[in-house]
Design a protein around this motif. Structure first.
Motif, short mmCIF file in Angstrom:
data_model
loop_
_atom_site.label_atom_id
_atom_site.label_comp_id
_atom_site.label_asym_id
_atom_site.label_seq_id
_atom_site.Cartn_x
_atom_site.Cartn_y
_atom_site.Cartn_z
N VAL A 244 -5.70 3.37 -3.95
CA VAL A 244 -4.78 4.46 -3.64
C VAL A 244 -4.11 4.96 -4.92
O VAL A 244 -3.98 6.17 -5.15
CB VAL A 244 -3.72 3.99 -2.62
CG1 VAL A 244 -2.62 5.05 -2.46
CG2 VAL A 244 -4.37 3.72 -1.27
N SER B 84 -4.17 10.71 0.58
CA SER B 84 -4.00 10.92 2.02
C SER B 84 -2.67 11.55 2.38
O SER B 84 -2.56 12.19 3.44
CB SER B 84 -4.17 9.60 2.79
OG SER B 84 -3.12 8.70 2.51
N GLN C 266 -10.88 6.14 -0.68
CA GLN C 266 -9.93 6.97 -1.42
C GLN C 266 -10.62 8.03 -2.26
O GLN C 266 -10.09 9.12 -2.48
CB GLN C 266 -9.03 6.08 -2.28
CG GLN C 266 -8.20 5.07 -1.50
CD GLN C 266 -7.30 5.71 -0.45
OE1 GLN C 266 -6.74 6.79 -0.67
NE2 GLN C 266 -7.14 5.04 0.69
N THR D 278 -8.12 0.36 4.90
CA THR D 278 -7.31 1.58 5.01
C THR D 278 -5.87 1.36 4.57
O THR D 278 -5.04 2.26 4.70
CB THR D 278 -7.29 2.10 6.46
OG1 THR D 278 -6.65 1.13 7.31
CG2 THR D 278 -8.70 2.37 6.96
N THR E 264 -3.33 4.12 3.30
CA THR E 264 -3.70 5.44 3.81
C THR E 264 -2.67 5.90 4.83
O THR E 264 -2.25 5.13 5.69
CB THR E 264 -5.09 5.40 4.48
OG1 THR E 264 -6.07 5.08 3.49
CG2 THR E 264 -5.43 6.74 5.11
#
Length: 503
Positions: A102, A109, A171, A199, A202
């Protein structure tokens, strides 16, 4: 794509703040050096790479290869002496990888509208229902999709291997979507992805919980139903709003979990008129399914041209998501009427009408029961012939479950290859056959099994060819081998059937 690059110190500070560091940072760590790439693939490494040591099959040779290519530090749950690289030790590699992914891709996201869909069955169809609505609404732009069928992120488009990708891939897809100007990405979220933190980090603009039934229970997946169920419930904590099916098993627990974790909750049902979206008067007219929906903004008549009575539930989930996203009613109605999911409920017929072949991805007890029950209702009086297999080293209970369900409804079962992987196809089929209560044959070659099913029809029949859909690869050993899809096989063998009947 153009990404902001961060120094190594920022990544270490992130891990420290999340409590993921398991030891002091080594003195030789160059905290000011810019991280040019975060990767777990040694073949991708370039100068400035922060390398991640992950996976049950990880070897020190991979780290040495990454170092030769320019990696300057690595993250791991254990040190690998002799590489000459400093190690950032972490408590949980899966969580660390998700958070680092991330960070590296600049938290994409939060600037997209990502819609996550989980459930034991219906994830793919619901995702493609929603994608159809959004494609029409956004035209000429498209909606991104990450599913077990395929992936499209604005820059890449391909047939998928995993339902939910690993964190660095996931990502990257989000970052590609942003760079390509996409506004929405619809994705399936598997229980394995939630359990193993793919995830993590996210943010979902909306999420749907479709249903729950026992699946993926095995020593290498979920040890029991409770672990499977609670893994799926984790999705709610990452969503701004969510949708819950009031008709499914454990609906009360699911709704309670949703309300405790998510600020806005919508519900959908075919039984409870108090649901946010309620369907009634479901009927089949010709080849179409019609129903009436009641809802605050999206009430009215709906038509589905994709067969399967169970798909009304998937359509309701899509309508509930659309209600939360504020999409206009006409876009929702038109999108659902036009929706198709490759390899899901694709129907083909012989020229004489004697053979109807349905290609579908049904692959667990819950989806099998829905498919066979719906087929018996929609094609009364026709013999059902089933062609399927089970994957190797995965969801071992399916071998019993699918055999039992098929044996209850079918007049003939043909067992065959379905991603056997490191197991022997014949042995898997023999295990399934022990639970089949109707005539049963084993043909390990999938194409030949489908050919036999088509050409052996002597009376009106419905062939249910399940488990692979439109996929064009089989997992054999540790590799994926290109093969024709079930759709390709059916088309070819129906042509052969027609030619034989025409003589």
């Amino acid at each position: 794509m153009d990404l902001t690059r961060f120094p190594l110190g920022d990544y270490c500070k992130l891990l420290d703040g999340l409590g993921l560091l398991s030891g002091p940072l080594p003195a030789g760590l160059d905290m000011g050096r810019t991280v040019e790439l975060v990767s777990c693939n040694s073949r991708e490494a370039v100068p400035g790479t922060l390398f991640l040591c992950k996976g049950a099959h990880f070897k020190a040779d991979y780290l040495a290869d990454a170092a030769r290519r320019g990696a300057f530090a690595y993250v791991s749950e254990r040190p690998y002496p002799g590489t000459g690289l400093p190690c950032v030790l972490v408590k949980d590699m899966r969580q660390a990888m998700a958070r680092l992914a991330v960070k590296y891709y600049n938290d994409p996201s939060v600037r997209l509208k990502v819609i996550g869909i989980t459930g034991t069955k219906g994830k793919s169809t619901t995702a493609y229902y929603l994608k159809s609505v959004l494609d029409g609404y956004l035209a000429p732009r498209r909606c991104g999709v990450i599913s077990s069928i395929g992936t499209y992120d604005g820059a890449e488009e391909f047939e998928s291997h995993l339902t939910t990708p690993e964190p660095l891939d996931l990502q990257r897809h989000f970052a590609n979507a942003l760079a390509s100007g996409l506004e929405y990405v619809v994705m399936e979220v598997s229980s394995q992805a939630l359990k193993y933190h793919r995830t993590l980090g996210t943010r979902f603009a909306a999420a749907a919980f479709l249903n729950i039934g026992a699946d993926h229970i095995s020593p290498i997946e979920h040890p029991d139903f409770d672990d499977y169920f609670h893994s799926k419930l984790k999705l709610f904590a990452q969503a701004d709003q969510c949708c819950v099916n009031l008709d499914c098993e454990h609906a009360g627990e699911i709704l309670e979990a949703a309300r405790s974790a998510c600020p806005t909750v919508f519900t959908f049902s075919r039984r409870d008129p108090a649901a946010s979206v309620y369907a009634h008067d479901v009927r089949k007219v010709g080849e179409d399914l019609l129903f009436q929906a009641e809802g605050a903004r999206l009430g009215g008549n709906y038509r589905l041209t994709m067969p399967g009575l169970f798909n009304v539930d998937n359509a309701l989930a899509a309508i509930a998501l659309c209600q939360g996203l504020g999409l206009p009613p006409e876009a929702v109605r038109t999108g659902l009427a036009q929706a198709r999911a490759p390899g899901r409920m694709e129907v083909f017929s012989s020229a004489d009408g004697n053979v109807t072949a349905i290609v579908d991805y049904a692959h667990n007890r819950m989806s099998f029961e829905a498919l066979f029950r719906s087929t018996a209702q929609e094609y009364p009086g026709r013999r059902i012939v089933a062609v399927f297999g089970c994957p190797g080293k995965k969801a071992l209970d399916r071998r019993r479950d699918l055999g039992q369900v098929a044996g209850q409804y079918a007049g003939l079962v043909l067992l065959t290859e379905e991603d056997s992987g490191e197991e022997d196809t014949l042995s898997i089929c023999q295990e399934i056959a022990e639970h089949v209560a109707c005539p049963c044959r084993i043909e390990p070659n999938r194409g030949e099994a489908i050919r036999q099913a088509v050409l052996s029809c002597r009376e009106p029949a419905v062939l249910l060819i399940t488990g692979k859909g439109a996929e064009t690869r089989q997992k054999r050993g540790l590799e994926y081998i290109d093969t024709p899809s079930d759709v390709d096989y059916v088309r070819a063998f129906l042509q052969e059937y027609d030619a034989r009947r025409g003589r």
